[in-house]
Design a protein around this motif. Sequence first.
Motif, mmCIF file in Angstrom:
data_model
loop_
_atom_site.group_PDB
_atom_site.id
_atom_site.type_symbol
_atom_site.label_atom_id
_atom_site.label_comp_id
_atom_site.label_asym_id
_atom_site.label_seq_id
_atom_site.Cartn_x
_atom_site.Cartn_y
_atom_site.Cartn_z
ATOM 1 N N MET A 289 0.853 -1.271 -0.229
ATOM 2 C CA MET A 289 -0.150 -0.045 0.045
ATOM 3 C C MET A 289 0.861 1.414 0.080
ATOM 4 O O MET A 289 0.571 2.368 -0.845
ATOM 5 C CB MET A 289 -1.037 -0.022 1.329
ATOM 6 N N VAL A 290 1.912 1.241 0.861
ATOM 7 C CA VAL A 290 2.633 2.342 0.881
ATOM 8 C C VAL A 290 3.562 2.494 -0.645
ATOM 9 O O VAL A 290 3.781 3.635 -1.020
ATOM 10 C CB VAL A 290 3.923 2.292 1.875
ATOM 11 N N ALA A 291 3.798 1.396 -1.161
ATOM 12 C CA ALA A 291 4.523 1.552 -2.519
ATOM 13 C C ALA A 291 3.606 2.103 -3.497
ATOM 14 O O ALA A 291 4.147 2.911 -4.441
ATOM 15 C CB ALA A 291 5.147 0.224 -2.932
ATOM 16 N N ILE A 292 2.257 1.625 -3.569
ATOM 17 C CA ILE A 292 1.480 2.239 -4.418
ATOM 18 C C ILE A 292 1.108 3.876 -4.303
ATOM 19 O O ILE A 292 1.168 4.616 -5.225
ATOM 20 C CB ILE A 292 0.108 1.444 -4.384
ATOM 21 N N SER A 293 0.726 4.016 -2.993
ATOM 22 C CA SER A 293 0.472 5.601 -2.710
ATOM 23 C C SER A 293 0.635 5.836 -1.278
ATOM 24 O O SER A 293 0.089 5.267 -0.365
ATOM 25 C CB SER A 293 -0.996 5.803 -3.127
ATOM 26 N N TRP A 294 1.583 6.582 -0.788
ATOM 27 C CA TRP A 294 1.777 6.897 0.511
ATOM 28 C C TRP A 294 0.827 7.667 1.164
ATOM 29 O O TRP A 294 0.532 7.763 2.308
ATOM 30 C CB TRP A 294 3.262 7.420 0.958
ATOM 31 N N LYS A 295 0.407 8.614 0.249
ATOM 32 C CA LYS A 295 -0.719 9.525 0.760
ATOM 33 C C LYS A 295 -2.115 8.857 1.086
ATOM 34 O O LYS A 295 -2.693 8.822 2.512
ATOM 35 C CB LYS A 295 -1.225 10.428 -0.260
ATOM 36 N N LEU A 296 -2.496 7.913 0.243
ATOM 37 C CA LEU A 296 -3.689 6.877 0.557
ATOM 38 C C LEU A 296 -3.473 5.994 1.879
ATOM 39 O O LEU A 296 -4.397 5.777 2.481
ATOM 40 C CB LEU A 296 -4.327 6.151 -0.639
ATOM 41 N N SER A 297 -2.165 5.537 2.007
ATOM 42 C CA SER A 297 -1.773 4.616 3.042
ATOM 43 C C SER A 297 -1.835 5.331 4.411
ATOM 44 O O SER A 297 -2.345 4.726 5.485
ATOM 45 C CB SER A 297 -0.284 4.339 3.053
ATOM 46 N N LEU A 298 -1.650 6.862 4.352
ATOM 47 C CA LEU A 298 -1.660 7.381 5.646
ATOM 48 C C LEU A 298 -3.198 7.406 6.019
ATOM 49 O O LEU A 298 -3.523 7.251 7.360
ATOM 50 C CB LEU A 298 -1.469 8.886 5.572
ATOM 51 N N ILE A 299 -4.069 7.423 5.402
ATOM 52 C CA ILE A 299 -5.612 7.483 5.688
ATOM 53 C C ILE A 299 -6.121 6.145 6.031
ATOM 54 O O ILE A 299 -6.723 5.593 6.919
ATOM 55 C CB ILE A 299 -6.282 8.037 4.488
ATOM 56 N N SER A 300 -5.530 5.122 5.375
ATOM 57 C CA SER A 300 -6.055 3.858 5.520
ATOM 58 C C SER A 300 -5.410 2.988 6.860
ATOM 59 O O SER A 300 -6.035 2.315 7.486
ATOM 60 C CB SER A 300 -5.752 2.710 4.288
ATOM 61 N N LEU A 301 -4.040 3.069 6.992
ATOM 62 C CA LEU A 301 -3.544 2.403 8.036
ATOM 63 C C LEU A 301 -3.713 3.258 9.178
ATOM 64 O O LEU A 301 -3.365 2.597 10.552
ATOM 65 C CB LEU A 301 -1.966 2.401 7.847
ATOM 66 N N VAL A 302 -4.187 4.147 9.304
ATOM 67 C CA VAL A 302 -4.501 5.062 10.712
ATOM 68 C C VAL A 302 -5.634 4.140 11.646
ATOM 69 O O VAL A 302 -5.698 4.440 12.897
ATOM 70 C CB VAL A 302 -4.970 6.548 10.432
ATOM 71 N N VAL A 303 -6.408 3.335 10.700
ATOM 72 C CA VAL A 303 -7.367 2.703 11.628
ATOM 73 C C VAL A 303 -7.008 1.372 12.154
ATOM 74 O O VAL A 303 -7.543 0.732 12.981
ATOM 75 C CB VAL A 303 -8.726 2.453 10.543
ATOM 76 N N LEU A 304 -5.775 0.844 11.701
ATOM 77 C CA LEU A 304 -5.381 -0.412 12.346
ATOM 78 C C LEU A 304 -4.944 -0.494 13.575
ATOM 79 O O LEU A 304 -5.201 -1.412 14.431
ATOM 80 C CB LEU A 304 -3.989 -0.525 11.482
ATOM 81 N N PRO A 305 -4.215 0.568 14.197
ATOM 82 C CA PRO A 305 -4.131 0.701 15.850
ATOM 83 C C PRO A 305 -5.449 0.323 16.520
ATOM 84 O O PRO A 305 -5.636 -0.648 17.270
ATOM 85 C CB PRO A 305 -3.392 1.955 15.930
ATOM 86 N N PRO A 306 -6.488 1.147 16.276
ATOM 87 C CA PRO A 306 -7.714 0.824 17.335
ATOM 88 C C PRO A 306 -8.391 -0.386 16.790
ATOM 89 O O PRO A 306 -8.949 -1.125 17.629
ATOM 90 C CB PRO A 306 -8.726 2.072 16.699
ATOM 91 N N ALA A 307 -8.153 -1.046 15.420
ATOM 92 C CA ALA A 307 -8.642 -2.414 15.209
ATOM 93 C C ALA A 307 -7.851 -3.283 15.691
ATOM 94 O O ALA A 307 -8.633 -4.338 16.453
ATOM 95 C CB ALA A 307 -8.440 -2.606 13.565
ATOM 96 N N ILE A 308 -6.572 -3.123 16.187
ATOM 97 C CA ILE A 308 -5.923 -4.441 16.821
ATOM 98 C C ILE A 308 -6.238 -4.298 18.227
ATOM 99 O O ILE A 308 -6.385 -5.243 18.973
ATOM 100 C CB ILE A 308 -4.288 -4.125 16.422
ATOM 101 N N ILE A 309 -6.467 -3.038 18.814
ATOM 102 C CA ILE A 309 -6.690 -2.949 20.336
ATOM 103 C C ILE A 309 -8.302 -3.829 20.413
ATOM 104 O O ILE A 309 -8.344 -4.383 21.441
ATOM 105 C CB ILE A 309 -6.959 -1.533 20.814
ATOM 106 N N LEU A 310 -9.249 -3.326 19.480
ATOM 107 C CA LEU A 310 -10.496 -4.115 19.915
ATOM 108 C C LEU A 310 -10.497 -5.602 19.620
ATOM 109 O O LEU A 310 -11.035 -6.159 20.249
ATOM 110 C CB LEU A 310 -11.374 -3.400 18.931
ATOM 111 N N ALA A 311 -9.371 -5.846 18.634
ATOM 112 C CA ALA A 311 -9.516 -7.450 18.352
ATOM 113 C C ALA A 311 -8.858 -8.501 19.634
ATOM 114 O O ALA A 311 -9.166 -9.088 19.990
ATOM 115 C CB ALA A 311 -8.485 -7.642 17.004
#
Length: 320
Positions: free
Chosen positions: A178-200
């Motif tokens: 994702m970072v290789a394709i577009s680092w701009k879009l990655s900032l938006i997408s990956l920001v939801v990963l930490p709360p997802a991992i915490i909830l999991a």
Amino acid sequence: MIPMAMGGPGGGRPGDAKQDKEWLAEHPVSLHRVAGLFRPHLRTVIVVILLIVASSLIGLAQPFIVRELIDVAIPEQDVKLLLALAGGLVLIALINAVLGVIQTWRATLMGQKVMHGLRTGLFAHLQKQSLAFFTNSRSGEVQSRLTNDVGQMQSVITNSATSIASNLTTVVATACAMVAISWKLSLISLVVLPPAIILARQTARLRRKITGARQREMSTLTSIIEERLSISGVRLAKVMGTGTLDAEQFTESSSKLIDLEMRSALAGRWRMAAMSIIFAAVPAVLYIVAGLPVTGDGMSIGTLVAFTGLQAGIFRPVLG
């Protein structure tokens, strides 16, 4: 599984079962001890890990091929490139299917061998216990340890272990793509990963607690069946007239098991539903970002399609 079955401090002495459970609660089984189960099968473990990594890396080529199809091959009507890229997509699916079958075969075989060692080791260990141990332990509970608990561990060893490795590899590799394709879009997408991992992780803790209670209740149910429906138990019930009381105890234990099964099935569902909504909303945000002149300047349609495909594919392994 309590230490009486796995060489804990009790050693089969009368009255040690409760102490063993308290000891295990304060001293959980270490990862080193768990890893020891797989040590005789180290070669198979390495093969399975390599298959998982290879499958994840090969699968990551798909979004890049899709981007070339949409941005280059189709607009320029390049037939050779179009056929080559389309063939690449089919080839990736074929290779991953073959690797998946081999991975399942090797992982299942390894898991069954580990389970065989656990079952035979536990049976042999129980045979060495003193008569006092069996006098102070319910026969149904001992059988439950050998069947129910070991059976639950089978799914962990054969499925969960490989799933964890596969999910971790997929998440890391997909995030890099994702970072290789577009680092701009990655900032938006990956920001939801930490709360997802915490909830999991919160959901996992809740399910682990409920699973422990469910296994204990299954042990109680098995004990009632073994003690009340054996020939000696039936004779005693008829002599003492305790048939109705035994039925009430069985009904009560079965009702508790229903409640625990429902709690296990529904544990964390609202948390996961919330994360599903958030992950479903992320592509919509990506489309808005790509459509704005400030943030979407120079971004091709193929890049957006490939990126949203990666973003959708990272949801399942993150929660897994």
